[in-house]
Write an enzyme that holds these catalytic residues in place. Structure first.
Site: not given
Lengths: 343, 343
Positions: B211, B226
């Site tokens: 990003e 996660k």
């Protein structure tokens, strides 16, 4: 609490490992899955051991030491008929641990048909019946809305079918390839280190990895049977062994390992299903994998499989114990998933 | 034929990829799963696009080009209220593709709660709400017997939760470790080839892997989120980010890569959950893997996870597309498995 009645057919090494695991995991299954495993009868070719119907709360497992000969139990009945057992209890899961016979699937195939006819789900560690009559068993199960748990026959503790059918749901599986036989992979790994075929095979036999008669493994039939089962289960096809091009490992010349080593490659026995312009191909073949291949690191008695999909790219699974406990764990997994309506 | 009504919240890149995939897979789902996917409304923060109830047979998807601005559609309604949409249709699946916010989980968290309260299953690609209030969402779903599909937030097209919960059913998961972030793995792989951190990051950004603001990835937070979600989903625990010891990759000195290369090792960012005598540990950490490690071959933007179990040994899954289509495929998978009662 759900109860799953279980009849075990076959009390060899896998069957005994299954009884041990059921015993060990009983509490766990109650807690985690709200599931009571009720092993109600064990059969071998000479008769059966079972718990009378008026004695339902007693657990068969307490009545004999796993690993012992069930025929020594006071509950042993040489005259116990299968039909009687199938009718005596509420239908649950029939677990087949009879010896694998890739020619006619017997005796497992006949037993499985009877179990399905009597309304029992079937879970099997035995490839034979699935190789010989996948389509027939599948149809019988579907018509009666019963499940056919095949994990134990499709690489056991290495998850193959759950991954293909659940973890990749919605993705189209374009093909797959796998190192699906621990024995041949062990031998090839040793040969990659410079050992000859005969020596590597003997070592594998001494370690209990290879059978005294290793033909089913080293000639590629075990791998062929597994790709057949996985293919038929994924695509609902009816392929048989005659459709598989089978190559084994005994003819591989030592020079090939030398060449491979020089280029940083490894020699593996790959079983695969691929789509080609002129139709699908099922085969087992000796392949050279380079280090970018997802199965490159699968050495020794380990196994692995790669699924190629349209929307999730390729997904590879490796590991899973290649032993009796791993095989038993695959059977138990299918029973749990059946109890949750998930096979 | 079952019908699954779908409301999509969030029409950014993942949301658009989801619409495209639903469109592409509609026929397939009818054929393979006897399932009609009925995308009935798409929302973004400015309003919604939906199909009137008296127009049920018309497919919303035909009404705008995926990738286009839904606000240009004749069905766009700036005044369309969420509450109205939730009540207008038979409850199905709420799909959350709002931006991930690990601080307070909003706006996704509030939407998900409302969807569950209204009787909708929830499937999410957004880690934020699960990181902030896993316990609350889980409880809400359980009480109403609704499903919470988390694959899209737990490494997406790399199967993690299906493997842990279904393919390893009955085995006790003792711990797991994974390379769960493609961006950091790409950067570390390039650094392993001699590139500096800044250069590798810029390359990843140019390729669209990292990003513009890479902090959530390179500082370890994405990996931490996660492992948190996977841990809470497997063990029904209620850990939060405060319980994770988080290490990123930006401080790793080039010398470490040189050392690693000399000994045939690789530098990876590992997220893991392990049990220690003094209690469980959740952490992300820089680790040196040698070639026998099952995740050693997971290079570039690829991901992988290894589960350690009691009865099946270790099982490793690698691969799965790290892109928008892969994320969409993970959402679709959960919807299919929910429709079959399997989540």
């Amino acid at each position: 609490m759900k109860t799953m009645n279980i009849i075990l057919m076959g009390y060899g090494r896998v069957g005994q490992a299954f009884v041990r695991l059921v015993q060990e995991k009983q509490e766990d299954c109650r807690e985690k899955y709200n599931l009571r495993l009720h092993l109600m009868a064990v059969f071998n070719s000479r008769g059966g051991l079972f718990l009378a119907q008026d004695d339902k709360d007693r657990n068969l497992l307490a009545d004999f030491e796993p690993g012992s000969n069930p025929e020594k139990s006071v509950f042993w009945r040489p005259d116990l008929a299968l039909a009687e057992a199938l009718k005596s209890f509420d239908a649950g899961v029939w677990v087949d641990c009879t010896p694998s016979n890739l020619k006619d699937g017997e005796p497992g195939l006949g037993y499985m048909r009877r179990a399905l006819d009597a309304g029992w789900h079937v879970v099997t560690a035995n490839k034979g019946p699935l190789v010989v009559d996948f389509g027939g068993l599948w149809k019988k199960a579907r018509i009666k809305r019963l499940s056919l748990g095949m994990s134990g026959a499709a690489a056991a503790a290495l998850p193959t079918l759950d991954v293909a059918l659940k973890a990749l749901a919605g993705a189209e599986i374009l093909g797959f390839e796998g190192i699906l036989n621990g024995t041949t992979n062990y031998i090839l790994t040793r040969m990659g280190k410079g050992m000859g075929y005969g020596e590597a095979l003997r070592e594998a036999q001494q370690k209990g990895i290879a059978e005294p008669n290793p033909s089913q493994d080293v000639d590629g039939w075990d791998t062929a049977a597994k790709i057949l089962i996985i293919t038929n289960a994924i695509f609902h096809t009816g392929y048989t062994l005659a459709d598989v091009r089978v190559e084994g490992i005994s003819h591989v010349r030592p020079g090939l390992f030398l060449e491979a080593r020089k280029t940083g490659r490894k020699i593996k026995l790959i079983g695969r299903f691929i789509q080609r312009p002129r139709g699908p191909l099922l085969e087992t073949r000796i392949a050279q994998l380079d280090s970018s291949h997802p199965l490159f690191g699968v050495d020794g008695a380990r196994k692995g499989v790669t699924f190629f999909t349209d929307s999730m790219d390729s997904v590879t699974v490796t590991g899973g114990k290649s032993d009796l406990r791993g095989a038993a764990a695959a059977l138990l997994k299918d029973i749990i998933n059946i109890s949750e309506g998930q096979i």
